[in-house]
Design an enzyme around this catalytic site. Structure first.
Site, short mmCIF file in Angstrom:
data_model
loop_
_atom_site.label_atom_id
_atom_site.label_comp_id
_atom_site.label_asym_id
_atom_site.label_seq_id
_atom_site.Cartn_x
_atom_site.Cartn_y
_atom_site.Cartn_z
CB SER A 111 21.49 -90.47 73.31
OG SER A 111 22.03 -89.68 72.28
CE1 TYR A 138 17.42 -86.88 73.94
CE2 TYR A 138 19.59 -86.53 72.96
CZ TYR A 138 18.47 -87.32 73.13
OH TYR A 138 18.39 -88.55 72.50
P1 NAP Z 1 10.49 -90.79 68.22
O1 NAP Z 1 10.29 -91.45 66.90
O2 NAP Z 1 10.18 -89.36 68.39
O3 NAP Z 1 9.71 -91.64 69.31
C1 NAP Z 1 9.69 -91.25 70.64
C2 NAP Z 1 8.65 -92.07 71.35
O4 NAP Z 1 8.61 -91.66 72.73
C3 NAP Z 1 7.27 -91.87 70.77
O5 NAP Z 1 6.63 -93.12 70.68
C4 NAP Z 1 6.59 -90.98 71.79
O6 NAP Z 1 5.22 -91.27 71.85
C5 NAP Z 1 7.26 -91.43 73.08
N1 NAP Z 1 7.19 -90.42 74.14
C6 NAP Z 1 7.67 -89.16 74.12
N2 NAP Z 1 7.41 -88.54 75.28
C7 NAP Z 1 6.75 -89.44 76.04
C8 NAP Z 1 6.21 -89.42 77.35
N3 NAP Z 1 6.29 -88.32 78.12
N4 NAP Z 1 5.59 -90.52 77.83
C9 NAP Z 1 5.48 -91.62 77.07
N5 NAP Z 1 5.98 -91.72 75.83
C10 NAP Z 1 6.60 -90.65 75.32
O7 NAP Z 1 12.02 -90.94 68.69
P2 NAP Z 1 13.09 -92.12 68.58
O8 NAP Z 1 14.19 -91.59 67.77
O9 NAP Z 1 12.47 -93.41 68.24
O10 NAP Z 1 13.60 -92.11 70.09
C11 NAP Z 1 13.52 -93.22 70.95
C12 NAP Z 1 14.64 -93.09 71.99
O11 NAP Z 1 15.91 -93.13 71.34
C13 NAP Z 1 14.58 -91.76 72.77
O12 NAP Z 1 14.88 -92.01 74.13
C14 NAP Z 1 15.70 -90.95 72.12
O13 NAP Z 1 16.23 -90.00 73.00
C15 NAP Z 1 16.69 -92.04 71.78
N6 NAP Z 1 17.64 -91.68 70.74
C16 NAP Z 1 17.23 -91.34 69.48
C17 NAP Z 1 18.18 -90.99 68.52
C18 NAP Z 1 17.80 -90.59 67.11
O14 NAP Z 1 18.67 -90.02 66.40
N7 NAP Z 1 16.62 -90.88 66.64
C19 NAP Z 1 19.55 -90.98 68.86
C20 NAP Z 1 19.90 -91.33 70.15
C21 NAP Z 1 18.95 -91.67 71.09
P3 NAP Z 1 4.05 -90.23 71.61
O15 NAP Z 1 4.66 -88.90 71.22
O16 NAP Z 1 3.21 -90.86 70.57
O17 NAP Z 1 3.40 -90.19 72.95
#
Ligand code: NAP
Length: 259
Positions: A143, A156
């Site tokens: 991130s 985080y």
């Molecule tokens: P999201 O839509 O909330 O998806 C997160 C995914 O991670 C879901 O599929 C969830 O699956 C899975 N997950 C959560 N905890 C888990 C665990 N303990 N074991 C296995 N799977 C788990 O979020 P996203 O935005 O796509 O995030 C994806 C990545 O990008 C993350 O690492 C996040 O920190 C990073 N990121 C996101 C942003 C943003 O603004 N969106 C910015 C920077 C970085 P279930 O809940 O269905 O199990």
């Protein structure tokens, strides 16, 4: 960052694949010929994605990335189903906010467990196959919170800085083995994590959802929210042979927020 090289039936494990950035990464890798293991906690949503992916024959592994036994079992099953793992995308993550003085030990440990220890456990589980093959790609979705600080998300942010450190050290350890290890660092991206953050701001400040979203977008010099496909495209490029000399890097996909 597009490339025409095929991923040539390579077995790619994407964690947290069910939705958001992970689902888009899975679509992008599958479209270029990879066979996917979709890893996450909920079978139904993973199955829905598997049914829609091109190529067919993708595998679902239900696991919590923070749980060592669960990760070990998932990788053993994935290997038995689709063969040795050659690409790992550590995408599973959670972003919970709290002012530092209200950050409980439980929240701190959960952020570290899911975002950092999960990447460690999955990399350890996948690496033997890559060493054996003399080829591998590990891409950690960190991130911009792995590259700079933000108020109210200290746990985080600490975890994502840890992911960047893990990326750099592991990249050096496997540099002569045909394996690259990189981090992709999205800025605010259009997924459930951002929608939850907007809802949180609305609940705590009384601002409208549009105002809260505009505030998140204003952090990005391009004044917009990043799209999951833009993150997936950077991951895809890192997974190809053409990116063989790119390792240990943290690539910011954030409209210039970090440079
Ligand atoms: P999201 O839509 O909330 O998806 C997160 C995914 O991670 C879901 O599929 C969830 O699956 C899975 N997950 C959560 N905890 C888990 C665990 N303990 N074991 C296995 N799977 C788990 O979020 P996203 O935005 O796509 O995030 C994806 C990545 O990008 C993350 O690492 C996040 O920190 C990073 N990121 C996101 C942003 C943003 O603004 N969106 C910015 C920077 C970085 P279930 O809940 O269905 O199990």
């Amino acid at each position: 960052m597009t490339t025409t090289q095929s991923l040539d039936n390579r077995h790619a494990v994407v964690t947290g694949a069910a939705r958001g950035i992970g689902a888009e990464i899975a679509r992008t890798l599958a479209a270029d010929g990879a066979r996917l293991t979709l890893l996450g906690r909920q079978r139904e949503s993973l199955q829905r994605l598997a049914d829609e992916l091109p190529g067919g024959g993708h595998f679902i592994a239900v696991a919590d990335v923070a749980d060592q036994a669960s990760v070990a079992a998932a990788f053993a099953d994935a290997r038995a189903a689709l063969g040795p793992v050659s690409i790992l995308v550590n995408n599973a993550g959670q972003a919970e906010s709290a002012p530092f003085h209200k950050t409980s030990l439980e929240l701190w440990q959960r952020m570290l467990a899911v975002n950092l220890t999960g990447s460690f456990l999955c990399a350890q589980a996948a690496l033997p196959d890559m060493l054996q093959a003399g080829w591998g790609r590990i891409v950690n979705i960190a991130s911009t919170a792995g590259q700079r600080g933000y108020a109210y998300v200290s746990a985080y942010t600490a975890a994502k800085h840890g992911v960047v450190g893990l990326t750099r050290s592991l990249a050096l350890e496997v540099a002569r083995k045909g394996i690259t290890v990189n981090a992709v660092c999205p800025g605010y991206t259009d997924t459930d994590i951002l929608r939850d953050s907007v809802a949180n701001v609305v609940a705590k400040t009384g601002r409208s959802a549009d105002e809260a979203l505009a505030e998140f977008a204003s952090v990005n010099p391009q004044q917009r929210i990043v799209q999951p496909a833009e993150v997936a495209n950077a991951v895809r490029w890192l997974c190809g042979d053409a990116a063989a000399s790119v390792t240990g890097q943290s690539i910011s996909v954030s409209g210039g927020e970090v440079m």
